[in-house]
Scaffold this motif. Structure first.
Motif, PDB file in Angstrom:
ATOM      1  N   VAL A 246     -39.996  -6.948 -18.609  1.00  0.00           N
ATOM      2  CA  VAL A 246     -38.734  -6.673 -19.307  1.00  0.00           C
ATOM      3  C   VAL A 246     -38.053  -7.983 -19.689  1.00  0.00           C
ATOM      4  N   PHE A 250     -37.751  -8.175 -23.519  1.00  0.00           N
ATOM      5  CA  PHE A 250     -36.374  -7.812 -23.891  1.00  0.00           C
ATOM      6  C   PHE A 250     -35.396  -8.657 -23.081  1.00  0.00           C
ATOM      7  N   THR A 253     -31.747  -8.090 -20.811  1.00  0.00           N
ATOM      8  CA  THR A 253     -31.541  -6.658 -20.600  1.00  0.00           C
ATOM      9  C   THR A 253     -30.695  -6.377 -19.373  1.00  0.00           C
ATOM     10  N   SER A 254     -31.059  -6.969 -18.243  1.00  0.00           N
ATOM     11  CA  SER A 254     -30.361  -6.695 -16.994  1.00  0.00           C
ATOM     12  C   SER A 254     -30.695  -7.812 -16.019  1.00  0.00           C
ATOM     13  N   LEU A 301     -32.492   0.296 -22.140  1.00  0.00           N
ATOM     14  CA  LEU A 301     -33.840   0.362 -22.706  1.00  0.00           C
ATOM     15  C   LEU A 301     -34.170   1.795 -23.102  1.00  0.00           C
ATOM     16  N   GLN A 305     -39.420   1.426 -25.059  1.00  0.00           N
ATOM     17  CA  GLN A 305     -39.317   0.023 -24.648  1.00  0.00           C
ATOM     18  C   GLN A 305     -39.746  -0.159 -23.192  1.00  0.00           C
TER      19      GLN A 305
END
Length: 347
Positions: A246, A250, A253-254, A301, A305
């Protein structure tokens, strides 16, 4: 090899008492030490340090990058310091750990939040060349957690440590799954499991000093488990492969702990035996109790994704065998399992 810190302190007001720790001859004999402070609470920490550690050299650490660590390492070598104290969150501590290893001096970790188990781990997670890598480093010589600073940190960061420590349970299952092709250290497994179960079913929260103390001790114990194992194996399995995927696919994201908890829950879902279903339910209850994400949408997400990240996850840790490598699902099968997972827990 040192498998436990010389001392661990978890309490309020701990930063103000650093001077007594650094007067310990096992840490520094002459008191010639450096202090690396992160950007978040730097001014407040600096004022406390000035009155606690006479003559310490202060360095500001901005960003958890390899370049920042190399620059700090060069400063530490030039100053011929006996030890360095890293004070801050995960990025500051990881940067200081790596810098200390480059300078060949011991490091004291002072955590001001509890976002992940990097406080004590023999690994620095640092950004470089647009990505993120893990670098082996010596474990900190001593560890201090100041609960006053932890309470002042964003509550989301404190809760994130819960996700990271309970992900040990998924990582352990992945390590045991690989037992036929690599050795499994029973002591490291026991330490990582103990750390997770200390937090898993507690009914209090980050509002309680007692809970924060247990969480801090669990994160430290997780780091020690990795030292015993000689790798991140007892605390990093498919759960961490997914979070690293992730991060790469991406970025932003977090945070680490939130993604670790989500990855652990999905990892247990992929195991279809009754014991794994029971552990999945316990992990989901814990995540929900502490307002941590359980499904991809809660970290922003889409299902596609998240499925893409799951497919890519094994590439983030080549050679590591987890439930993802064991099942070897096709992209279509991954998308189906992600959808089933969300339907099963999102109610």
């Amino acid at each position: 090899m040192l498998t436990a810190p010389l001392t661990v302190t978890v309490r309020r007001g701990a930063v103000a008492q650093l001077g007594s720790l650094l007067s310990d001859s096992r840490v520094a004999t002459s008191g010639h030490v450096a202090v690396a402070v992160g950007p978040g609470q730097g001014d407040q920490v600096s004022s406390l340090i000035a009155s606690s550690i006479v003559g310490a050299s202060m360095f500001r650490v901005d960003g958890g990058t390899v370049d920042a660590a190399v620059s700090l390492g060069a400063d530490l070598r030039k100053g011929a310091y006996e030890a360095v104290v890293g004070i801050g969150g995960g990025k500051t501590i990881d940067t200081t750990k790596y810098a200390a290893s480059l300078a060949g001096i011991p490091m004291v970790a002072v955590a001001t939040n509890l976002s992940h188990d990097g406080i004590c781990s023999p690994v620095s997670s640092l950004e470089y060349d647009g990505g993120k890598g893990s670098f082996g480093v010596p474990m900190p010589l001593a560890i201090v957690v100041d609960l006053d600073f932890v309470r002042a940190a964003p509550v989301r960061l404190v809760r994130a440590g819960i996700g990271d420590v309970i992900s040990n349970l998924s990582a352990i299952e992945d390590w045991l799954l690989a037992a036929s092709c690599e050795p499994v250290d029973g002591l490291a497994v026991s330490m990582a499991r103990t750390a997770a179960y200390a937090v898993l079913d507690r009914q209090d929260s980050v509002d309680s000093d007692s809970f924060l103390t247990t969480l801090a001790e669990s994160l430290i114990l997780s780091g020690m488990a990795m030292v015993v194992a000689g790798s991140s194996r007892p605390c990093s399995g498919a759960d961490h492969e997914i979070l690293h995927a992730v991060d790469q696919l991406f970025p932003g994201t977090s945070n680490h702990g939130e993604l670790a908890g989500l990855g652990a829950a999905f990892g247990f879902f992929l195991r279809e035996d009754d014991e794994s279903r029971a552990k999945l339910a316990a992990v989901v209850r814990c995540l929900r109790r502490h307002s941590l994400p359980v499904v991809p949408g809660e970290v922003g997400l889409s299902l596609d994704q998240f499925a893409e990240a799951v497919c890519f996850a094994p590439e983030t840790r080549p050679g590591r065998y987890t439930i993802l490598e064991h099942l070897a699902l096709t992209p279509q099968q991954v998308r189906e399992r992600v959808g089933e997972y969300v339907r099963s827990v999102d109610h």
